[in-house]
Structures are given as structure tokens and as C-alpha cells.
Design a protein around this motif. Structure first.
Motif, PDB file in Angstrom:
ATOM      1  N   UNK A   1     -23.252  16.128 -14.767  1.00 21.74           N
ATOM      2  CA  UNK A   1     -23.357  17.497 -15.300  1.00 21.74           C
ATOM      3  C   UNK A   1     -24.227  18.361 -14.397  1.00 21.74           C
ATOM      4  N   UNK A   2     -25.376  17.810 -13.985  1.00 20.89           N
ATOM      5  CA  UNK A   2     -26.299  18.555 -13.126  1.00 20.89           C
ATOM      6  C   UNK A   2     -25.638  18.867 -11.790  1.00 20.89           C
ATOM      7  N   UNK A   3     -24.970  17.881 -11.207  1.00 19.77           N
ATOM      8  CA  UNK A   3     -24.323  18.089  -9.912  1.00 19.77           C
ATOM      9  C   UNK A   3     -23.209  19.116  -9.987  1.00 19.77           C
ATOM     10  N   UNK A   4     -22.382  19.022 -11.017  1.00 20.37           N
ATOM     11  CA  UNK A   4     -21.283  19.973 -11.165  1.00 20.37           C
ATOM     12  C   UNK A   4     -21.818  21.398 -11.285  1.00 20.37           C
ATOM     13  N   UNK A   5     -22.856  21.565 -12.087  1.00 20.02           N
ATOM     14  CA  UNK A   5     -23.450  22.890 -12.255  1.00 20.02           C
ATOM     15  C   UNK A   5     -24.085  23.387 -10.958  1.00 20.02           C
ATOM     16  N   UNK A   6     -24.830  22.510 -10.275  1.00 17.30           N
ATOM     17  CA  UNK A   6     -25.538  22.919  -9.054  1.00 17.30           C
ATOM     18  C   UNK A   6     -24.561  23.314  -7.949  1.00 17.30           C
ATOM     19  N   UNK A   7     -23.551  22.503  -7.719  1.00 20.15           N
ATOM     20  CA  UNK A   7     -22.587  22.814  -6.668  1.00 20.15           C
ATOM     21  C   UNK A   7     -21.770  24.060  -7.016  1.00 20.15           C
ATOM     22  N   UNK A   8     -21.482  24.260  -8.286  1.00 13.40           N
ATOM     23  CA  UNK A   8     -20.760  25.466  -8.699  1.00 13.40           C
ATOM     24  C   UNK A   8     -21.574  26.707  -8.389  1.00 13.40           C
TER      25      UNK A   8
ATOM     26  N   UNK B   1     -18.583  28.791  -2.684  1.00 12.64           N
ATOM     27  CA  UNK B   1     -17.869  28.411  -1.474  1.00 12.64           C
ATOM     28  C   UNK B   1     -17.311  27.005  -1.558  1.00 12.64           C
ATOM     29  N   UNK B   2     -17.442  26.251  -0.470  1.00 13.91           N
ATOM     30  CA  UNK B   2     -16.888  24.897  -0.486  1.00 13.91           C
ATOM     31  C   UNK B   2     -17.710  23.958  -1.366  1.00 13.91           C
ATOM     32  N   UNK B   3     -18.943  24.351  -1.688  1.00 12.96           N
ATOM     33  CA  UNK B   3     -19.717  23.577  -2.663  1.00 12.96           C
ATOM     34  C   UNK B   3     -19.059  23.657  -4.043  1.00 12.96           C
ATOM     35  N   UNK B   4     -18.583  24.852  -4.392  1.00 16.59           N
ATOM     36  CA  UNK B   4     -17.887  25.016  -5.674  1.00 16.59           C
ATOM     37  C   UNK B   4     -16.592  24.201  -5.694  1.00 16.59           C
ATOM     38  N   UNK B   5     -15.920  24.131  -4.536  1.00 16.07           N
ATOM     39  CA  UNK B   5     -14.713  23.303  -4.454  1.00 16.07           C
ATOM     40  C   UNK B   5     -15.058  21.834  -4.660  1.00 16.07           C
ATOM     41  N   UNK B   6     -16.215  21.436  -4.154  1.00  9.96           N
ATOM     42  CA  UNK B   6     -16.640  20.047  -4.361  1.00  9.96           C
ATOM     43  C   UNK B   6     -16.974  19.802  -5.829  1.00  9.96           C
ATOM     44  N   UNK B   7     -17.550  20.804  -6.488  1.00 11.89           N
ATOM     45  CA  UNK B   7     -17.832  20.672  -7.921  1.00 11.89           C
ATOM     46  C   UNK B   7     -16.555  20.401  -8.702  1.00 11.89           C
TER      47      UNK B   7
END
Length: 460
Positions: free
Chosen positions: A375-382, A386-392
Motif C-alpha cells: 500500500x505504501x509503495x503504490x501510494x508513494x510511486x503514484x 511519470x514512470x514511477x506512477x506506471x510502476x505503481x
């Protein structure tokens, strides 16, 4: 009989320059310490990258008492199959998959080096990485093997004379120095500097996920401050070394050597997971075996592949899986620390049986901690965009599989630990015989062994 050591370089990339430098370090060891060095290159490249590595090993200068051993994928698989068959393992295909998986595995590639170094009759193993290089000071290359061979394998009481500082309780002086290591300088070991530049609070949220769940906020902050930074950016000026029970946070697997303990305990063979090769450092510390921490740090640098979109996604997936693995490993480390010296059997050798049981117990832990981490990772990357959101989006879509894989990785580690003694015993009597190299060392003359393709064995 001349002591034989293994200087090992696992690689899945073109690294001709690293091979050349490693050979220079091997030559240094021979000239200064009178050892023989098996220069073991475990190469899983293909195509032109493999060809360049092969030519680099083939064309090395004929250094006296340096034995280049360049093994391609087919050669490694062939030799491992011989070891596994000789060990009489019940499920040989499973063990082979754990030793030589399809995905990237830092633990598995080092486990292969452990076994093959024993087939080569080596008393110790010294591991380097292909994405690092040595410091050069006033035209002199700073080779870590200098500090390693000064003390590795000696009784700690005898090693006191060759280190700068001793902070080891005298009750440990009869034990062997089981691990000697340094760290790295330069770029962070994990490529997350861009996150730090974008948002420091998000950086903290992400990096702190590898802390023990019971850590205080202050403890988490301290961990984040030192994580993945090695020895910083300072350059080597003069030797400093400390004999102690070494804290794994002070050393790194690009700059490490082991005596005996790698024959007792393997590394977790998890695929696509950073940090899977650090387990043995913790086992040495928890069992209260002496080690030496030195400052002949290696320079770390990033290869171009990490900066591509594909490389970016793959690397952050490895980081994610690392965070999930720590649910289990923190528990195992705690139990190993509680066991302390009771982990040691005759001859100060680590007993693997209690570690296997600790790993089994860790599988009973509540998985909600890992659900929270996702949950923390999905929120942080979002939030990074950019490509961090794609990774989320990627990890959100694989949430269930990631949780199951973290658990399966521990199961796989248990299976490998159960087989390890048999594998290691079999490796001692399984020759890389095309060049007459085997653990008995009878009639061995140092020679060049470059086995990129299939092997043909002339004796069992």
C-alpha cells in the motif's frame, strides 16, 4: 601445499574491463601472499557480450599461479548437474532451478561460486561485482584482497597483529576469522537517488520499509540516512582495518570474502530481488564469528541498462521484492541473534539445522505487514508521477503474486539449505577435469581453463 583461493566474478553483462582488473588483483595476491588464485568468471551472458568476456579471459597475460576459469551457462549447468546427481538429491530438477534460475538472482550466482570454488579446491572465496572497479591512489590500484589475505582463515588471536584496531572480546580469539569485507564508494548501491531529489519525504517512506516493523521512528530515520550509501564518497588514503564481530551494515557483497562459512550455509536463491546475497553476513555476525572490516572500498557505478525504461521497471521490482522479503528475514535474524554461539558446532562451524527451523517458523508470520508495504509503495510511486506512477500500476496489478512469491522464496531457501551439505560434499569430489583441476589438487599445474560452451569430463 600452496594455498589456493577463489577470486569470483558472477556476471550477466559484458565486463571485459572488470575481468582484466580482476586478473590484476589475482596477480597481486600471488606476488604478495604466495597463493594460487582461481580466477572464476561465472558468465550467463549470450551473444556478443559473452564473446567479449570470453576473449577477455582468453587473452589475459599468463600471470604465474593465476588460473582463469571462464564458465558459460552451458558449462555451469553441466557441472552443477554432476554435483547434484552425485549428491543424490531427491528432486534434482528443483535444486538445479534454484542454483541456476531463469531470472536474475544475486544469491544463486554466488551459491554457484561457492560450490564451484570447492570443486576447484579453494580454501576461501573472494567475491567482486562486474559493475564496480578499484580505487586508484597515486597510480597504485587499491586491491581489497590485500586485507582479505592478511587475516582470513587465521585464528582471531593471530589476526590481531595484522589489523589497525581490535574491538573483539578475547573469548572469541580461538575462532577463525570467517569473513573479511569492505564497502564501496561512489554511486548508491540502489539506484534511487532520483527519488531523493524529487521528494525526500517519499524517499523516506520508501526506504524505511526495509526496517524492522518494531523499529522506532528515530531508528527508521537513522536507517534511511545510511541505507545503500556504503562508505560514502571519501577516497582511500591509508589502510584501516578492525577485527570485531562485523556489523553487516558496514560491508557489501561487491567487496567480501568468506572462509568455511560459505560451505556451511547457502544464500537465499530468490530471483529478481536485491539483498538476497547478504544473508551469510548476518549468519556470521549472529553466530559470533570474528571478521575484519577494512577500508579498501570498491568504486560503484551504474551501468546504462538501469537507466532504460525496461531496466528501471526491473530494478524497482527487485527493490519491492526486497522490502517484502524482510518480513521473513528480520524474524530469522532475530532468532539467529538469540541463538548466538549455539549456532556453532564442532570446529566453530555454523550448524544449518536451527537456521532451517527458524526459516520455517518465519512462514507463520502475519502477512498483513507486507500488504501494508505494498500500500505504501503504490501510494508513494503514484505521487512521484511519470514512470514511477506506471510502476505503481504494475505492482498493484501483481499484488497477490508478489505476496505469494515472497513466501515461496523462503520455502525455496529451506529446500536449498536442506540440500546444501550434500551439495557441498559432492562438489569436493566433482572435478572440473578438462584441465586436470579438482579438489584433491594431485598433480595440478596452474593453467588456463576457458569453458564457455559444453564440458567434456574425462573422469568422475
Amino acid at each position: 601445499m600452496t594455498r589456493r583461493v577463489c577470486l569470483a566474478l558472477p556476471t550477466n553483462r559484458e565486463c571485459a574491463a572488470a575481468i582484466s582488473l580482476l586478473a590484476e588483483e589475482a596477480d597481486y595476491a600471488v606476488r604478495h601472499f604466495g597463493v594460487e588464485v582461481c580466477l572464476l568468471i561465472l558468465d550467463t551472458c549470450d551473444g556478443e557480450a559473452f564473446s567479449r568476456n570470453f576473449r577477455a579471459a582468453r587473452d589475459l597475460p599468463p600471470y604465474k599461479n593465476v588460473i582463469p576459469v571462464h564458465l558459460g551457462l552451458a558449462a555451469q549447468k553441466h557441472h552443477l548437474r554432476k554435483i547434484i546427481d552425485r549428491a543424490g538429491i531427491n528432486d534434482p530438477d528443483w535444486i538445479l532451478d534454484l542454483m541456476l534460475p531463469d531470472g536474475v538472482s544475486y544469491g544463486a550466482c554466488t551459491n554457484r561460486a561457492f560450490l564451484i570454488s570447492r570443486s576447484l579446491g579453494c580454501d576461501s572465496i573472494h567475491r567482486r561485482d562486474s559493475d564496480s572497479r578499484y580505487q586508484v591512489v597515486n597510480g597504485t590500484t587499491v586491491f581489497p584482497i590485500h586485507q582479505e589475505l592478511l587475516s582470513l582463515g587465521k585464528k582471531a588471536g593471530d589476526a590481531k597483529a595484522v589489523v589497525s584496531e581490535v574491538v573483539l572480546d578475547p573469548i572469541h580469539e580461538s575462532k577463525p576469522v570467517s569473513m573479511v569485507g569492505g564497502s564501496f564508494v561512489g554511486e548508491m548501491s540502489v539506484d534511487i537517488g532520483e527519488i531523493y531529489a524529487l521528494d525526500r519525504e517519499i524517499y523516506y517512506d520508501i526506504v524505511s520499509l526495509w526496517a524492522d516493523n518494531h523499529s522506532s521512528p528515530e531508528g527508521r530515520r537513522k536507517l534511511v540516512d545510511v541505507s545503500f550509501k556504503g562508505a560514502g564518497t571519501g577516497k582511500f588514503t591509508h589502510d584501516r582495518s578492525t577485527l570485531s564481530i562485523v556489523d553487516p551494515m558496514n560491508i557489501d557483497m561487491c567487496n567480501i570474502s568468506f572462509y568455511q562459512v560459505h560451505e556451511d550455509v547457502p544464500l537465499p536463491p530468490a530471483t529478481d530481488t536485491i539483498g538476497s546475497d547478504y544473508f551469510l553476513m548476518h549468519a556470521v555476525e549472529c553466530a559470533r564469528l570474528p571478521g575484519v572490516h577494512h577500508n579498501r572500498h570498491i568504486e560503484n557505478f551504474y551501468t546504462r541498462g538501469r537507466k532504460t525504461d525496461t531496466g528501471f521497471m526491473a530494478y524497482h521490482m527487485r527493490l519491492t521484492k526486497f522490502f517484502l522479503s524482510m518480513l521473513y528475514f528480520h524474524d530469522i535474524y532475530k532468532n539467529m541473534a538469540r541463538a548466538g554461539e549455539s549456532l556453532l558446532g564442532p570446529g566453530h562451524r555454523i550448524s544449518i539445522s536451527p537456521i532451517i527451523e527458524m526459516a520455517r517458523q518465519s512462514l507463520q508470520l502475519d502477512k498483513r505487514e507486507n500488504e501494508h508495504k505494498l500500500n505504501v509503495l503504490t501510494d508513494a510511486y503514484t505521487r512521484l508521477g511519470g514512470r514511477y506512477a506506471s510502476f505503481a500500476e504494475l505492482i498493484a496489478g501483481q499484488r497477490h503474486q508478489l505476496l505469494l512469491k515472497a513466501e515461496q522464496d523462503i520455502n525455496d531457501f529451506i529446500v536449498l539449505m536442506e540440500a546444501w551439505a550434500s551439495l557441498m560434499n559432492a562438489s569436493k569430489i566433482t572435478c572440473l577435469s578438462e584441465a586436470g583441476l579438482c579438489s584433491s589438487r594431485v598433480g595440478i599445474e596452474p593453467s588456463r581453463l576457458e569453458l564457455g560452451g559444453d564440458l567434456k569430463y574425462d573422469r568422475e
